[in-house]
Design a protein around this motif. Structure first.
Motif, mmCIF file in Angstrom:
data_model
loop_
_atom_site.group_PDB
_atom_site.id
_atom_site.type_symbol
_atom_site.label_atom_id
_atom_site.label_comp_id
_atom_site.label_asym_id
_atom_site.label_seq_id
_atom_site.Cartn_x
_atom_site.Cartn_y
_atom_site.Cartn_z
ATOM 1 N N GLY A 81 38.709 32.342 55.618
ATOM 2 C CA GLY A 81 37.805 33.144 55.354
ATOM 3 C C GLY A 81 36.550 32.448 55.881
ATOM 4 N N SER A 82 35.728 32.597 54.634
ATOM 5 C CA SER A 82 34.089 31.949 54.983
ATOM 6 C C SER A 82 34.331 30.581 54.602
ATOM 7 C CB SER A 82 33.190 32.794 54.276
ATOM 8 O OG SER A 82 33.489 32.580 52.767
ATOM 9 N N ALA A 83 35.450 29.926 54.006
ATOM 10 C CA ALA A 83 35.452 28.507 53.648
ATOM 11 C C ALA A 83 35.813 27.691 54.699
ATOM 12 C CB ALA A 83 36.327 28.600 52.493
ATOM 13 N N GLN A 84 35.338 26.393 54.750
ATOM 14 C CA GLN A 84 35.733 25.526 55.543
ATOM 15 C C GLN A 84 36.656 24.304 54.680
ATOM 16 O OE1 GLN A 84 36.151 24.987 58.677
ATOM 17 N NE2 GLN A 84 34.648 26.548 59.347
ATOM 18 N N ILE A 85 37.845 24.350 54.527
ATOM 19 C CA ILE A 85 38.666 23.196 53.722
ATOM 20 C C ILE A 85 38.924 21.915 54.412
ATOM 21 C CG2 ILE A 85 40.758 23.019 52.383
ATOM 22 C CD1 ILE A 85 40.711 26.073 52.298
ATOM 23 N N PRO A 86 38.492 20.617 53.808
ATOM 24 C CA PRO A 86 38.729 19.522 54.455
ATOM 25 C C PRO A 86 40.330 19.410 54.932
ATOM 26 C CG PRO A 86 37.383 19.142 52.667
ATOM 27 C CD PRO A 86 37.771 20.569 52.607
ATOM 28 N N VAL A 87 40.583 18.856 55.838
ATOM 29 C CA VAL A 87 42.154 18.517 56.133
ATOM 30 C C VAL A 87 42.351 16.997 56.435
ATOM 31 C CG1 VAL A 87 44.133 19.048 57.601
ATOM 32 C CG2 VAL A 87 42.643 20.814 57.108
ATOM 33 N N VAL A 88 43.459 16.609 55.864
ATOM 34 C CA VAL A 88 43.773 15.130 56.125
ATOM 35 C C VAL A 88 45.317 15.312 56.549
ATOM 36 C CG1 VAL A 88 44.336 12.748 55.179
ATOM 37 C CG2 VAL A 88 42.155 14.004 54.334
ATOM 38 N N VAL A 89 45.356 14.491 57.762
ATOM 39 C CA VAL A 89 46.835 14.565 58.279
ATOM 40 C C VAL A 89 47.331 13.099 58.204
ATOM 41 C CG1 VAL A 89 47.959 14.568 60.499
ATOM 42 C CG2 VAL A 89 46.324 16.196 60.211
ATOM 43 N N THR A 90 48.666 13.129 57.764
ATOM 44 C CA THR A 90 49.489 12.025 57.687
ATOM 45 C C THR A 90 50.676 11.993 57.857
ATOM 46 O OG1 THR A 90 49.548 9.956 56.075
ATOM 47 C CG2 THR A 90 50.052 12.059 55.024
ATOM 48 N N TYR A 91 51.324 10.837 57.993
ATOM 49 C CA TYR A 91 52.791 10.875 58.420
ATOM 50 C C TYR A 91 53.629 11.789 57.437
ATOM 51 C CZ TYR A 91 51.302 7.169 61.525
ATOM 52 O OH TYR A 91 50.828 6.439 62.682
ATOM 53 N N HIS A 92 54.920 12.101 57.949
ATOM 54 C CA HIS A 92 55.785 12.999 57.193
ATOM 55 C C HIS A 92 56.518 11.853 56.300
ATOM 56 C CE1 HIS A 92 59.190 15.384 56.282
ATOM 57 N NE2 HIS A 92 58.273 16.557 56.520
ATOM 58 N N PRO A 93 56.617 12.080 55.218
ATOM 59 C CA PRO A 93 57.761 11.268 54.545
ATOM 60 C C PRO A 93 59.030 10.807 55.150
ATOM 61 C CG PRO A 93 57.142 13.081 53.043
ATOM 62 C CD PRO A 93 56.428 13.353 54.359
ATOM 63 N N ALA A 94 59.689 11.876 55.714
ATOM 64 C CA ALA A 94 60.830 11.283 56.538
ATOM 65 C C ALA A 94 60.675 10.352 57.571
ATOM 66 C CB ALA A 94 61.469 12.670 57.176
ATOM 67 N N TYR A 95 59.474 10.386 58.178
ATOM 68 C CA TYR A 95 59.197 9.692 59.126
ATOM 69 C C TYR A 95 58.959 8.103 58.506
ATOM 70 C CZ TYR A 95 56.183 6.742 62.252
ATOM 71 O OH TYR A 95 55.803 5.644 63.182
ATOM 72 N N LEU A 96 58.092 8.072 57.413
ATOM 73 C CA LEU A 96 58.038 7.080 56.711
ATOM 74 C C LEU A 96 59.232 6.185 56.156
ATOM 75 C CD1 LEU A 96 54.768 8.107 54.826
ATOM 76 C CD2 LEU A 96 55.053 6.392 56.812
ATOM 77 N N LEU A 97 60.368 6.979 55.860
ATOM 78 C CA LEU A 97 61.683 6.491 55.462
ATOM 79 C C LEU A 97 62.346 5.557 56.502
ATOM 80 C CD1 LEU A 97 62.971 9.528 53.264
ATOM 81 C CD2 LEU A 97 62.550 7.286 52.516
ATOM 82 N N ARG A 98 61.997 6.087 57.752
ATOM 83 C CA ARG A 98 62.527 5.371 58.923
ATOM 84 C C ARG A 98 61.680 4.216 59.511
ATOM 85 N NH1 ARG A 98 62.907 10.963 60.432
ATOM 86 N NH2 ARG A 98 61.323 10.501 62.105
#
Ligand code: URA
Length: 249
Positions: free
Chosen positions: A203-220
């Motif tokens: 809508g009219s809001a800008q929401i901050p986004v943080v991207v990180t690794y998927h936990p399944a990837y982190l398990l590997r």
């Protein structure tokens, strides 16, 4: 040792020899410039549905997802997976799609990756029930855990867009390449997307986004947990920076 540090060490599986970095890089990029929910390529019939979804309340949206027949995954799922947590959460976590266990139980991130996700959240003082809402880009399991198809994402994206609007989180944490590319509408690699602040327009809001690794990837790839920890620190920082922030960790 304070409790939050102990929890961080716990999921990082490292000992007290590790010295945490303070803070995390906070770069603005415009890689996250994105769509207005409900405004993407729909035919006449779909457009009416999209307009309806765009004004639904939480319970109507949940019912719409439960009954959804918009793509072929309706024929292979056991049940839809709407999400879990508090609809008033200040942090919205977005994954890719339910797996086999999630399809059986109707809740996102309940397998081994989910247990790691819970520990990642605990490391920044958040619990799945109280402080976050966890959702996926797709609400149904792709058979055989294959990657979601573009048509499936197109059919489902309005649900997540409305969830974002209704939760109106202070921060969105996106897990893994697929969800990141889908939420931010980009082809950029996870390596280039993580470690910085993006933005999602709801809508009219800008929401901050943080991207990180998927936990399944982190398990590997447990060696990348350090980078994921820095991403979580950035998310925690953004949460703290927002008025009315919950106490963390
Ligand atoms: N992986 C995801 O991306 N989502 C889930 O709900 C489970 C595993």
């Amino acid at each position: 040792m304070d409790e939050s540090r102990r929890r961080a060490w716990d999921w990082l599986e490292i000992g007290p020899a590790w010295i945490p970095r303070t803070g995390a890089p906070e770069l603005e990029t415009d890689a996250g410039a994105r769509h207005v929910p409900g405004a993407t390529g729909a035919g006449a019939q779909d457009a009416a549905g999209v307009a309806d979804i765009a004004v639904m309340n939480w319970e109507s949206l949940r019912a719409e997802v439960t009954a959804c027949q918009r793509c072929a995954l309706a024929g292979t799922r056991t049940q839809t997976v709407f999400g879990v947590g508090s609809p008033q959460a200040r942090c919205l976590v977005v994954g890719e799609a339910p797996g086999a266990e999630e399809d059986r139980r109707g809740e996102p991130f309940v397998g081994r990756a989910g247990q790691l996700l819970d520990r990642m959240l605990a490391a920044i003082g958040c619990s799945r029930e109280r402080d976050v809402f966890i959702a996926n880009v797709l609400k149904c399991r792709p058979p055989g855990n294959r990657d979601p198809l573009p048509a499936e994402v197109a059919a489902c994206q309005h649900f997540l867009a409305r969830q974002v609007e209704l939760v109106a989180p202070a921060v969105i944490v996106v897990l893994g390449r697929f969800a990141a590319q889908s939420v931010l509408e980009t082809d950029a690699s996870i390596a280039s997307l993580r470690g910085q602040r993006h933005s999602y327009r709801a809508g009219s809001a800008q929401i901050p986004v943080v991207v990180t690794y998927h936990p399944a990837y982190l398990l590997r790839n447990p060696l990348d947990k350090g980078k994921a920890w820095r991403d979580l620190c950035l998310a925690a920082e953004l949460l703290r920076a927002t008025p009315g922030a919950m106490p963390l960790g």
